[in-house]
Design an enzyme around this catalytic site. Sequence first.
Site, PDB file in Angstrom:
ATOM      1  N   CYS A 177     -42.777  -5.625 -25.619  1.00  0.00           N
ATOM      2  CA  CYS A 177     -43.306  -6.807 -24.933  1.00  0.00           C
ATOM      3  C   CYS A 177     -43.676  -7.948 -25.902  1.00  0.00           C
ATOM      4  O   CYS A 177     -42.782  -8.576 -26.443  1.00  0.00           O
ATOM      5  CB  CYS A 177     -44.469  -6.392 -24.036  1.00  0.00           C
ATOM      6  SG  CYS A 177     -44.817  -7.595 -22.754  1.00  0.00           S
ATOM      7  N   HIS A 221     -44.102  -1.024 -21.352  1.00  0.00           N
ATOM      8  CA  HIS A 221     -45.359  -0.403 -21.788  1.00  0.00           C
ATOM      9  C   HIS A 221     -45.413   0.986 -21.169  1.00  0.00           C
ATOM     10  O   HIS A 221     -44.484   1.428 -20.519  1.00  0.00           O
ATOM     11  CB  HIS A 221     -46.543  -1.212 -21.257  1.00  0.00           C
ATOM     12  CG  HIS A 221     -46.683  -2.562 -21.865  1.00  0.00           C
ATOM     13  ND1 HIS A 221     -47.058  -2.755 -23.162  1.00  0.00           N
ATOM     14  CD2 HIS A 221     -46.526  -3.801 -21.326  1.00  0.00           C
ATOM     15  CE1 HIS A 221     -47.134  -4.058 -23.411  1.00  0.00           C
ATOM     16  NE2 HIS A 221     -46.807  -4.708 -22.312  1.00  0.00           N
TER      17      HIS A 221
HETATM   18  N1  GLN Z   1     -47.944 -12.573 -23.771  1.00  0.00           N
HETATM   19  C1  GLN Z   1     -46.725 -12.115 -23.327  1.00  0.00           C
HETATM   20  C2  GLN Z   1     -46.408 -12.406 -21.866  1.00  0.00           C
HETATM   21  O1  GLN Z   1     -47.270 -12.359 -21.005  1.00  0.00           O
HETATM   22  C3  GLN Z   1     -46.638 -10.637 -23.637  1.00  0.00           C
HETATM   23  C4  GLN Z   1     -47.509  -9.773 -22.792  1.00  0.00           C
HETATM   24  C5  GLN Z   1     -47.462  -8.326 -23.138  1.00  0.00           C
HETATM   25  O2  GLN Z   1     -47.233  -7.925 -24.299  1.00  0.00           O
HETATM   26  N2  GLN Z   1     -47.738  -7.484 -22.142  1.00  0.00           N
HETATM   27  O3  GLN Z   1     -45.285 -12.678 -21.602  1.00  0.00           O
END
Ligand code: GLN
Length: 247
Positions: free
Chosen positions: A94, A194
């Site tokens: 992510c 995740h």
């Molecule tokens: N900040 C990024 C987004 O919302 C990554 C979020 C995350 O790692 N869950 O796209």
Amino acid sequence: MELRICHLYPEVLNLYGDRGNILCMTRRLEVRGISCSVESVGIGDNPDLTQYDLFFIGGGQDFEQEVLLDDLRGGKGDSIRSAVRDGRTFLCICGGYQMMGHYYQTHDGVRCEFLGAADLYTVGGDRRMIGNYAYALGEESGGSTVVGFENHSGRTYLGEGVKPLGKVLKGFGNNGEDGTEGVRFNNLFGTYSHGPVLPKNPQFADHILKTALTQRYGSAVLEPLDDTMEMLSHYRVLEHYLRLSRS
Ligand code: GLN
């Protein structure tokens, strides 16, 4: 055989138990008698990154990603780019995945210049893409089905020089538009999953380990493990939450 794992920015990038991917990989190596070490490399640390075989970077929100920009510019960014170019294995989740691209333009207009280690970029949207999802890995990444949990507002678009990690079966993936999920470039695996993703996707976990061992030793055979429990949780997400059938 041995594998040296580098956990990059564990103090900043670690959402939804992403660290569990490290536990999963070390366990799968240890039960096969393959030794491994894990070293954490955080903000301000500047060890020689050529000593590691496999790099893990977890997810983080926009704020944490912005916090890392200075550190990346202080030399570590060059070392990470070289490691990707040299074919070291990376698993990036992510926010960590977005960081490997050229830039991230947040929804409120902040532009974060990232590493450009892989040909992709990310643009923040006004709705979050949240939920359990599934995708079919490309053949070069083992071809198995992966289940994961995504939560991002960034939409990632891939450039010419890279392939998607997989094809979305259900959920959003890279951007909710083009059916792609993640990136595969050299031995870099980038994904929005995740969860942590590897414990409930043991074939994907072994594919990544095999990639790193092959890169180091020229070839590697991983003996099969009893993955009954792991596959029960995999199929639970696939069938119960996503209403997809086993392929
Ligand atoms: N900040 C990024 C987004 O919302 C990554 C979020 C995350 O790692 N869950 O796209």
